[in-house]
Write an enzyme that holds these catalytic residues in place. Sequence first.
Site, short mmCIF file in Angstrom:
data_model
loop_
_atom_site.label_atom_id
_atom_site.label_comp_id
_atom_site.label_asym_id
_atom_site.label_seq_id
_atom_site.Cartn_x
_atom_site.Cartn_y
_atom_site.Cartn_z
N HIS A 156 0.81 -1.11 -0.03
CA HIS A 156 -0.05 -0.03 0.08
C HIS A 156 0.82 1.18 0.15
O HIS A 156 1.93 1.35 0.74
CB HIS A 156 -0.82 0.40 1.26
CG HIS A 156 -1.77 1.19 1.37
ND1 HIS A 156 -2.83 1.30 0.63
CD2 HIS A 156 -1.69 2.36 1.85
CE1 HIS A 156 -3.57 2.58 0.73
NE2 HIS A 156 -2.67 3.13 1.61
N ASP B 256 -15.57 2.86 7.95
CA ASP B 256 -14.40 4.05 6.99
C ASP B 256 -15.05 4.73 5.78
O ASP B 256 -14.64 5.99 5.97
CB ASP B 256 -13.32 3.18 6.68
CG ASP B 256 -12.36 4.15 6.00
OD1 ASP B 256 -11.89 4.92 6.75
OD2 ASP B 256 -12.03 3.91 4.88
N ARG C 175 -14.74 13.03 7.31
CA ARG C 175 -13.38 13.78 7.43
C ARG C 175 -12.87 14.60 6.32
O ARG C 175 -12.41 15.62 6.46
CB ARG C 175 -12.34 12.74 8.01
CG ARG C 175 -12.49 11.84 9.31
CD ARG C 175 -11.60 10.91 9.12
NE ARG C 175 -10.12 10.87 9.18
CZ ARG C 175 -9.39 10.11 8.39
NH1 ARG C 175 -9.92 9.16 8.00
NH2 ARG C 175 -8.18 10.41 8.29
N SER D 191 -7.86 4.02 9.31
CA SER D 191 -8.75 4.05 8.02
C SER D 191 -8.16 2.94 7.17
O SER D 191 -8.86 2.12 6.45
CB SER D 191 -8.82 5.44 7.50
OG SER D 191 -9.05 5.51 6.18
N LYS E 47 -9.20 -1.45 6.11
CA LYS E 47 -9.33 -1.74 4.67
C LYS E 47 -8.42 -2.80 4.35
O LYS E 47 -8.58 -3.98 3.69
CB LYS E 47 -9.35 -0.63 3.79
CG LYS E 47 -10.42 0.26 3.78
CD LYS E 47 -10.56 1.64 2.94
CE LYS E 47 -9.37 2.52 3.32
NZ LYS E 47 -9.68 4.13 3.04
N1 URA Z 1 -6.40 7.14 2.51
C1 URA Z 1 -7.35 6.36 3.18
O1 URA Z 1 -7.76 5.38 2.97
N2 URA Z 1 -7.84 7.01 4.81
C2 URA Z 1 -7.19 8.22 5.19
O2 URA Z 1 -7.65 8.46 6.31
C3 URA Z 1 -6.38 8.79 4.32
C4 URA Z 1 -5.71 8.47 3.34
#
Ligand code: URA
Length: 442
Positions: A83, A162, A169, A184, A188
């Site tokens: 990631h 999320d 957010r 967050s 995932k």
């Molecule tokens: N990418 C995400 O998936 N979440 C965040 O909070 C910031 C970047």
Amino acid sequence: MLPIPRLIERKRDGLALEAAEWRALIEAYVAGEVPDYQMSALAMAVVWRGLEPSELAALTESMLESGASLDFGRWKTPRVDKHSIGGVGDKTSLLLAPMVACCGVAVPMISGRGLGHTGGTLDKLEAIPGFNVRLSLDQAVEQVKQLGLVMLGQTPEICPADRKLYALRDVTGTVESIPLISASIMSKKLAEGLTGLVLDIKTGSGAFITDPAQSLVLARTMIGIGEAHGCRSVALLTAMDRPLGQACGNALEVIESLDGLKGEGPADLMEVTYALAVEMLLVAGVEQERPAARARLEETVKSGAALQLFSKMIAAQGGDPHVVDDYARLPRAPVIVDYKASREGVIVEIPPRKIGHAIIALGGGRSRTDDVIDPSVGLLIPAKPGDRVRRGDVLAVIHARSAADAAKAREALEEAIVLGKLATPRPLISERVTAAGVEAWS
Ligand code: URA
């Protein structure tokens, strides 16, 4: 009833909430029982006060459990994803996923779209005619078991908490919080059913977090969450003070990735790709030593196996697999013009933010979430900070929809590519972070 105002006040005053309170809160939020104004006040309190480790664990877990996960059952094959925290010209996913999958490590990759000035893997893949990133979780699991890799977008079943919280957010100034970002992203990633995770933490002026000390905190926070869930996690800090590779723009980046899979990619892109892919083989446990892992990955390129697997993945996801040999099947911009140096000098900087915004202006990225992007446009930038150039040298090639767009991109490049006497670019890879600590990269 949850005493939401009391929870907000406690967080505001720097006290920790109980794990059970976080769980109840997230459950109620997803069920629509907590209004956005209360959740955004709480998110702002977290931005200022942070989270205790036990709170971070509870929040991540609650977001993960709010939805479904990729379920591989008793399947024994190690599963590792990479990631990235977002960059410009960063197409490493397209290269390393097939390389790693050729080494017996499954890669279930759930990717994102461009965010702010950065590009996104899904947008790049969709430059391939027909490529479908909207698979169901069952289809994704099936493809991973058959081919060893899949690249898809986040589905509504994954981490709905999320999804809702991130959208909130985004519009309430509460994205920039290391615990909220970590929860967050990691909720995932953990929903991918991984046994290992490699994080590419971008550092420098073009990264979302520009302070290298904070990048290290982010890396350690995410690694802590991963390890606590039995997902071996490691991070590399890589430079994002200039674009990675030469191609910036979706179809151009697909071409550069295919070149890379043929052993013809730019040196900086290949170095970062191999470094991340080596870490993937190490966390998967299929190799123990870096040189052996590197040699195995290089062989997947030399033999053509990684390119062939990438082409199979394209076909499996409805795309045109012949693009790998025939780049004319990819979208091509009608106006292609060189941008040349107006004088002699050393390239001092090529700021990724300005390049990213120039690509958005060309139509290759979004300024609003519902913007439709043009995959054909972008910039090819062979120049790098530190290069000495002469008047008339080609610094970039503009791919645009019209001469007027190309003229605007030229103006943006004039402002972005600064010529002077001295450049001090960041090292391409600066640190490696594991649960045991931080090592300087050598
Ligand atoms: N990418 C995400 O998936 N979440 C965040 O909070 C910031 C970047």
